[in-house]
Design a protein around this motif. Structure first.
Motif: not given
Length: 149
Positions: A44-54
């Protein structure tokens, strides 16, 4: 119900509280950041990496958040956007944001931003401390208790 975390600037102590709460209650916890975030090995625990940027992580949280969700953030404009979708927001210092208070908080934030841009200096936020950690844990416990009842 999901807890979404604006994880780029979230204090480690707050993440640890959230990990323990998610493990204890089974609530879905997702951390979103523009960098890799380590999370405990739990379904039930996860992480999502998104692209860098404002505002990329903020925009992803707004896209995913739904009515009844909780968003952990100190970003007032982000809190306002998720509240408009029916979610609640909780700052890492334990301040709960909802429909009844977010507009006045957003107005004060904008006022202070205007003051700073016109050359007025403020002392800024105090360092994150034990009282902040306790206030966050207490507010999170109250929120999770309401879910169970």
């Amino acid at each position: 119900m999901t807890i979404w975390v604006d994880a780029d600037a979230c204090p480690v102590a707050v993440k640890e509280i959230l990990f323990k709460a998610a493990e204890r209650t089974g609530v879905i916890l997702t951390l979103i950041a523009n960098q890799s975030i380590r999370v405990p090995p739990a379904a039930n625990i996860s992480s999502v990496q998104v692209s860098s940027g404002f505002d990329v992580a903020d925009n992803e949280i707004v896209r995913r958040a739904a009515s009844g969700d909780l968003v952990i953030t100190s970003d007032i404009p982000l809190a306002a956007e998720v509240i408009d979708k029916g979610a609640l927001a909780l700052s890492p210092r334990g301040e709960l944001f909802g429909a009844e208070n977010i507009r006045s908080i957003l107005n004060m934030r904008d006022f202070m931003d205007t003051m700073r841009s016109s050359g007025v200096h403020s002392s800024g936020a105090a360092p994150f401390g034990a009282q902040d950690k306790q206030a966050f844990a207490n507010q999170l416990d109250r929120y999770l208790s309401r879910l169970r009842s």
